[in-house]
Write a protein that holds these residues in place. Structure first.
Motif, mmCIF file in Angstrom:
data_model
loop_
_atom_site.group_PDB
_atom_site.id
_atom_site.type_symbol
_atom_site.label_atom_id
_atom_site.label_comp_id
_atom_site.label_asym_id
_atom_site.label_seq_id
_atom_site.Cartn_x
_atom_site.Cartn_y
_atom_site.Cartn_z
ATOM 1 N N ILE A 1 -2.312 14.248 44.315
ATOM 2 C CA ILE A 1 -2.271 12.919 43.691
ATOM 3 C C ILE A 1 -2.769 11.855 44.682
ATOM 4 O O ILE A 1 -3.475 10.913 44.308
ATOM 5 N N PHE B 1 -15.790 7.811 52.121
ATOM 6 C CA PHE B 1 -15.142 6.496 52.161
ATOM 7 C C PHE B 1 -14.107 6.507 53.281
ATOM 8 O O PHE B 1 -13.638 7.562 53.713
ATOM 9 N N PHE C 1 -13.684 14.165 41.865
ATOM 10 C CA PHE C 1 -13.105 13.757 43.127
ATOM 11 C C PHE C 1 -13.735 14.485 44.302
ATOM 12 O O PHE C 1 -13.054 14.814 45.271
ATOM 13 N N ARG D 1 -4.911 12.397 47.055
ATOM 14 C CA ARG D 1 -6.363 12.579 47.154
ATOM 15 C C ARG D 1 -7.067 11.845 46.021
ATOM 16 O O ARG D 1 -8.050 11.140 46.233
ATOM 17 N N GLN D 2 -6.521 11.972 44.834
ATOM 18 C CA GLN D 2 -7.120 11.275 43.693
ATOM 19 C C GLN D 2 -7.025 9.763 43.869
ATOM 20 O O GLN D 2 -7.991 9.032 43.629
ATOM 21 N N PHE D 3 -5.854 9.314 44.287
ATOM 22 C CA PHE D 3 -5.674 7.869 44.480
ATOM 23 C C PHE D 3 -6.671 7.341 45.518
ATOM 24 O O PHE D 3 -7.285 6.284 45.319
ATOM 25 N N ALA E 1 -0.797 17.906 39.033
ATOM 26 C CA ALA E 1 -1.867 16.918 39.072
ATOM 27 C C ALA E 1 -3.187 17.568 38.702
ATOM 28 O O ALA E 1 -3.984 17.919 39.551
ATOM 29 N N PHE F 1 -8.361 15.589 53.112
ATOM 30 C CA PHE F 1 -8.290 15.539 51.662
ATOM 31 C C PHE F 1 -9.616 15.948 51.047
ATOM 32 O O PHE F 1 -9.806 15.837 49.847
#
Lengths: 356, 258
Positions: B216, A310, A37, B218-220, A30, A21
């Motif tokens: 979505i 993270f 991010f 990835r953002q979460f 999105a 990701f």
């Protein structure tokens, strides 16, 4: 003895790595600022250096991406690795190649049934001219130590590694000698069912961050190995592999890994997974808190390798078999039924809710 | 002294060995017994005496000679009568032809099955695996009250989180709501132990649903696991993406994919 001139590429035993990701994917619905991010830690150097290691090892080893990722994770997490596999699947070769990519002192110890602890740690010799004893360090005094076929030596010699693997020190004749940083033990072993092997004590196994299974290569990989070997390109020339990471580089990367973010629910998830091994009906011995720490450190390193600052439950699940399989003991009944630690670990993963 | 001891031991041994032989010797011949017939009984014939019938009857009437006192039906309790009836019926049934031909074997089979069950239980063998069932999950040693996304009132909880300015929680609730929608649509199989990547892998590879869900997710993950501090405007943009995905899932494209 395992033939080291074979260019075998074991089949990865760990599950396939999930999609990363880290790199933003263009979204149709999105839409959000991508900068928000992005990782808050700069992993560019880490990514470049680990990619270079993969490239160097890839000059000789075909495939084997997951195993290599786990090895790199262990290197970044400052943990020792036990590689287990049948003879001839390039365990030693993989360990030697990894050691070669690290520009640090390297030594190799071939464990044999008659090996003595002093052959590993070193011994004090009497100097006649000065009339005193001088400590001659053993081969363990290196940054990367390859212990080949560790379970060929009896428990007495294996026990000599307890202190040095955990505390990074060697005590001889009342004097404690500290190991230099980094200190990484890469050990290989044949499965315990093989002739002439000794089972490693639990205390010894617990000191390994990961136990990685090295299996057979896939058909395509084996064909590729044969093709290269037949065409004269089956290079086992270790000189072709260039050192990438210096001790200072590695220390810097490890510092980055230590600063990874771990959400409180992830910590609880790790504790639940490890705690479950102590209550599982198929297990005679569960994992220790050292396993929890190993899982945490490993997950932080893996997240960094994947470009995240993270840890996610995915990282924990991916590493759990490698961290737990050698730290748990099946009940005799479960063993007689043909059960394996990996099956139990999978069951445990399925029984604990993923924090979300 | 030593010679005497050896002689004594030899004698003792001889006696021990000879004892069975001596014991086995036949008895000495006995003199044949002489038999003489008894003289005929010439006395008067014995007179048979009979007890006094009146006296007997008198004794029968006395309580001391009443050894068994049969309870009368009126004296038995209803419970005793019930069990007497039950045992009588059972005994009649056990002696019947149907029992000896059929029921007896049914009972043998049940007893055998119960015995096997007890043995398997004692050995702690999971025999359900023989029936093709997957192994049962081990019980957890702690509270596992999982958050069931199908029971959460997302509208009110989202409103509460937004009102409190808890954008991080709001993003999480919005993501869980999307998972519920995907599950309701049959696009994913909701299980608490699955990771987001597992759900991503379950989505159809073609189409934008997978790509959008990846973004979505990835953002979460940045917000929830990465503890990313969100501002109000950034939250609005994230939430807008979630709403758009919600619409996409409810639309015909998702129906075709399901």
């Amino acid at each position: 003895m395992e033939p080291e001139n074979l260019d075998l590429t074991p089949q990865p035993s760990a599950p396939a790595a999930p999609e990363s990701f880290a790199a933003p994917v263009p979204a149709t619905t999105a839409a959000a600022p991508e900068a928000a991010f992005a990782p808050r830690t700069d992993f560019a150097r880490l990514t470049a250096q680990t990619e270079a290691i993969r490239t160097e090892i890839g000059k000789i080893i075909v495939g084997q991406t997951d195993l290599l990722e786990l090895l790199l994770t262990a290197v970044l997490a400052d943990g020792h690795v036990l590689l287990e596999g049948v003879p001839g699947v390039a365990k030693t070769l993989m360990a030697k190649l990894l050691a070669r990519t690290l520009a640090v002192p390297f030594s190799r110890i071939q464990f044999t049934p008659d090996l003595m602890p002093s052959d590993v740690l070193g011994t004090s010799v009497f100097r006649q001219n000065k009339a005193d004893f001088e400590f001659r360090p053993g081969p363990i005094f290196a940054s990367v130590v390859l212990i080949d076929e560790i379970n060929r030596a009896p428990a007495k010699t294996q026990a000599a590694l307890f202190e040095v693997m955990e505390e990074r020190t060697v005590t001889q004749d009342g004097t404690t000698y500290a190991m230099q940083e980094p200190f990484l033990v890469l050990a290989t072993q044949n499965p315990i069912e093989q002739e002439g092997t000794y089972r490693l004590p639990e205390a010894q196994l617990d000191r390994f961050l990961f136990k990685l299974h090295v299996g057979y290569p896939t058909l395509a990989e084996e064909v590729q190995i044969l093709t290269g070997h037949h065409g004269g390109q089956g290079s086992t020339n270790l000189e072709a592999v260039q050192p990438i990471l210096s001790a200072a580089d590695l220390a810097q990367l490890r510092q980055q890994v230590r600063q990874q973010r771990v959400e409180a629910n992830i910590l609880e998830y790790i504790a639940k997974l490890v705690g479950q091994t102590r209550a599982h009906k198929s297990l005679y011995l569960g994992a220790s808190p050292r396993a929890s720490l190993a899982l945490l450190n490993g997950a932080k390193a893996l997240a960094a390798l994947r470009g995240r600052d993270f840890v996610t439950p995915e990282d924990v699940q991916f590493l759990a078999p490698s961290v737990l399989r050698h730290r748990i003991m099946l009940t005799p009944e479960r063993e007689m039924e043909g059960g394996t630690p990996d099956e139990v670990v999978k069951q445990i993963i399925q029984s604990v809710e993923v924090p979300r | 002294m030593a010679a005497f001891s050896s002689w004594f031991r030899a004698l003792l041994l001889l006696l021990v060995l000879a004892a069975p032989a001596l014991a086995a010797q036949p008895d000495a011949p006995r003199r044949p017994a002489t038999t003489r017939p008894l003289p005929p009984d010439a006395g008067p014939a014995p007179q048979q005496r009979r007890p006094n019938a009146a006296r007997l009857q008198e004794l029968r009437g006395q309580r001391e000679f009443q050894y068994v006192e049969p309870a009368t039906r009126a004296e038995q309790s209803a419970w005793s009568l019930f069990w007497a009836r039950v045992w009588q019926t059972l005994m009649e049934w056990l002696n019947s032809r149907s029992y000896s031909h059929f029921w007896r074997w049914v009972f043998y089979a049940l007893f055998l099955g119960a015995g096997v069950f007890v043995v398997l239980k004692l050995l702690q063998i999971d025999f359900t695996a023989m029936l093709g069932r997957s192994p049962r999950r081990a019980p957890l040693a702690y509270d596992t009250a999982a958050e069931n996304i199908h029971e959460v009132d997302f509208a009110s909880r989202l409103a509460e989180a937004e009102a409190a300015g808890n954008w991080r929680l709001a993003v999480r609730l919005g993501y869980l709501q999307l998972l519920k929608s995907l599950s309701d649509r049959g696009l994913i199989n909701w299980q608490p132990d699955k990771t987001n990547h597992a759900y991503l892998a379950e989505l159809p590879p073609a189409g934008s649903i997978r790509d959008d869900f990846r973004e979505i997710t990835r953002q979460f993950e940045f917000v929830w696991y990465g503890e990313l501090a969100l501002s109000g405007p950034l939250y609005e943009r994230v939430r807008a993406g979630q709403r758009a995905f919600q619409t996409l899932v409810a639309g015909p494209a998702a129906r075709r994919a399901a």
